[in-house]
Design a protein around this motif. Sequence first.
Motif, short mmCIF file in Angstrom:
data_model
loop_
_atom_site.label_atom_id
_atom_site.label_comp_id
_atom_site.label_asym_id
_atom_site.label_seq_id
_atom_site.Cartn_x
_atom_site.Cartn_y
_atom_site.Cartn_z
N ALA A 77 0.25 -0.77 -2.09
CA ALA A 77 -0.39 -0.63 -0.78
C ALA A 77 0.44 -1.22 0.35
N GLN A 78 1.51 -1.95 0.03
CA GLN A 78 2.27 -2.66 1.07
C GLN A 78 3.43 -1.84 1.64
N SER A 90 -1.59 -2.20 -7.87
CA SER A 90 -2.22 -1.49 -6.75
C SER A 90 -1.99 -2.24 -5.44
N HIS A 91 -2.05 -3.56 -5.50
CA HIS A 91 -1.79 -4.38 -4.31
C HIS A 91 -0.36 -4.18 -3.82
#
Length: 311
Positions: free
Chosen positions: A33-34, A29-30
């Motif tokens: 998000a980028q 998820s991290h």
Amino acid sequence: MAPDMLSLTQLVAEELAVPVQAGVSEFASHIAAQFNGAARAVLFYGSCLRSEQLQGEMLDFYLIVSDYKTAYDKSWLAKWNRRLPPNVFPFQHNGIIAKVAVLSESDFHDLNRPAASAVSVWARFAQPSRLVWCADETARQSAIMAISGAAPTLLNAALAFVEREVDILDLWQSGFQMTYSAELRAERKDRPSSVMAFDPERYGRFGIAALNHTRIAHKMRGDRILLLPDVDGKIAQEKNRWPGLRRRGKLLTIARLAKAAFTYAGGIDYLAWKINRHAGTQIVIQPWQRKWPLVAALFLVPKLWAKGAVR
């Protein structure tokens, strides 16, 4: 429906949906998000998936994006992802590290099929993977369909080199040996066997399903595959393309390492770590090599190839 009667896409969908450790999903998820809202799917694969060991290891992810232009703030990153896919980046989150390869949905689909210019994507996704993040149901279905091309591509290639009859697990092993020989790899020669030892029953199930989608004519005799006469020239066609695939694969590996000198922070240290881990070498990167990683890579790879540390 009995497990051995499941279609290949059903098998891929079920495997992608197998739960993983919470830390992997949070990391995915991290990562998603980028990339400016362009993320479509994050796939987890490789040795850490097999071992379930996260700490002290480098996880392997593929990030699938809608398009490169949207994904990047810098146009040159989008350009190089199109010209020489994938781009690879290091990530760190909650004490876990990973490398993330970025492909568009279109490239991911095409690179899992026989017309792909190199083996690297379909060789990896013929192995187990997990869909650890996706944007929506359409993205999930797109990933399933893309990955469903990988196993048939690998097994069709291996079928071309069967003399007459072969066990299904031996066919998988031949396929992995072929793909490993078509890249510069730091792994030991027994790597294909160790990959399959993770779950031989899985390879049996997937093999039976995938063989329904191969081009080379054959028939099943229990767990064995009997090659049929090559009346349409498919065997010859597959054999003829392999020398070029091997040459191109080695050159692409070097080109991607050179690109990583600009796109992957600490790429030369990762290269050394990877080779030391898999080949048992003791490479130490010098300060000048970190300052000039492209020059270092161009000197390091041929030297290691000559020593047999990469093949």
